[in-house]
Design an enzyme around this catalytic site. Structure first.
Site, short mmCIF file in Angstrom:
data_model
loop_
_atom_site.label_atom_id
_atom_site.label_comp_id
_atom_site.label_asym_id
_atom_site.label_seq_id
_atom_site.Cartn_x
_atom_site.Cartn_y
_atom_site.Cartn_z
N LYS A 1 0.84 -1.19 0.00
CA LYS A 1 0.00 0.00 0.00
C LYS A 1 0.87 1.25 0.00
O LYS A 1 1.97 1.25 0.59
CB LYS A 1 -0.88 -0.04 1.25
CG LYS A 1 -1.87 1.09 1.42
CD LYS A 1 -2.65 0.86 2.72
CE LYS A 1 -3.72 1.92 2.96
NZ LYS A 1 -4.50 1.63 4.20
N SER B 1 -9.25 1.35 3.51
CA SER B 1 -8.51 2.15 2.56
C SER B 1 -7.42 1.39 1.81
O SER B 1 -6.81 1.92 0.88
CB SER B 1 -7.86 3.34 3.29
OG SER B 1 -6.92 2.88 4.26
N SER C 1 -9.40 -0.84 7.71
CA SER C 1 -8.85 -0.66 6.36
C SER C 1 -8.16 -1.88 5.77
O SER C 1 -7.82 -1.88 4.58
CB SER C 1 -7.88 0.53 6.33
OG SER C 1 -8.60 1.74 6.39
#
Length: 286
Positions: A31, A108, A132
């Site tokens: 990420k 996220s 997330s």
């Protein structure tokens, strides 16, 4: 706007393994909150990327995985400054959900879940403050883990609310999840797990059909565990109402100066959350 996949195609990152080990031959992604030396950690916002210098260090988690034989093949999209659970980014678009065509991937850690579910990598790293990792894992039909807070080394990563932030990972199979966990989690001896309890308030909130599915999947004898009496902690809304302002206050402490200085444009939802975060007083947070 939907992306072709969850990778940052404008910032390709590829690192070869630095050693041999249990992850030989596996490919992974991270990420865009993990620092990779020489690249900018953009946290899902183009202006944040433009106003920050390349990282000087690489996340120790990435170094550990490379040393164990894995190959890093790219960085993945995230919601703006990680402050959303949807996976939709107003600037870059929405990574696809391979499990649900035309569905959102959840966020996220949207890109990491997307590329794992699509089979583009064997596993991927994400982060989880208020869901997330868990939300996109659920939406995309893969495994995802939020480790116990403070258990995984979070140096050289971006934060949203440090009191709640954790670093986790995704995979399509439990064996890969475990192989990564043996490397990233500290060795520990713990009492053997012998029983399982359902949380009655969570079952009530889920509704009748999901609750019955859970009961069918985890009945007495599930994984050798004894089904024990349901547990109760009281109304779950109380926990959420305490978490929300505390998280928001910390998010503004982390990003507030940058937001005030640069006046970035945020998409729906993220815009309102940061506006609310700016109004949280220290007394309210305390």
């Amino acid at each position: 706007m939907t992306l072709e996949n969850g990778f940052l195609d404008f910032d390709p990152v590829q690192l070869a393994p630095t050693g041999r080990g249990p992850l030989d031959g596996l490919r992974f992604a991270v990420k865009d909150v993990y620092d990779i030396a020489g690249t900018v950690t953009g946290i899902g916002h183009p202006l944040y990327r433009q106003t920050h210098s390349p990282a000087e260090h690489t996340s120790p988690l990435v170094d550990t995985l490379l040393a164990a034989g894995a190959e890093l093949v790219g960085k993945t999209h995230t919601d703006e400054l990680t402050y959303s659970l949807a996976g939709q980014n107003a600037h870059y678009g929405t990574p696809p959900n391979p499990a649900v065509p035309d569905g959102i991937p959840g966020g996220s850690s949207s890109g990491s879940a997307s590329v794992v579910a699509a089979g583009l990598v064997d596993f991927a790293l994400g982060s989880d403050t208020g869901g997330s990792v868990r939300v996109p894992a659920s939406y995309c039909g893969i495994y995802g883990l939020r480790p116990t807070h403070g258990l995984v080394d979070d140096r050289h990563t971006a934060h949203l609310a440090k009191s709640f932030d954790t670093l986790g990972w995704f995979a399509r199979d439990a064996a890969t999840m475990a192989a990564v966990g043996r490397l990233l989690l500290p060795a520990a001896s713990a009492p053997a797990l012998t029983g399982i309890r359902w949380l009655s308030e969570a079952l009530d909130m889920a509704g009748a059909e999901p609750a019955e599915q859970l009961r069918a999947l985890t009945g007495d004898g599930f994984a050798g565990l004894t089904l024990e009496q349901e547990a109760s902690v009281g109304p779950l809304d109380a926990f959420f109402e305490a978490f929300r302002p505390a998280q928001a206050f910390e998010a503004w402490q982390y990003f507030g100066d940058w937001i005030t200085t640069h006046n970035p444009q945020f998409g729906p939802g993220v815009r309102e959350r940061f506006a609310a975060a700016a109004a949280i007083t220290p007394a309210r947070a305390a």
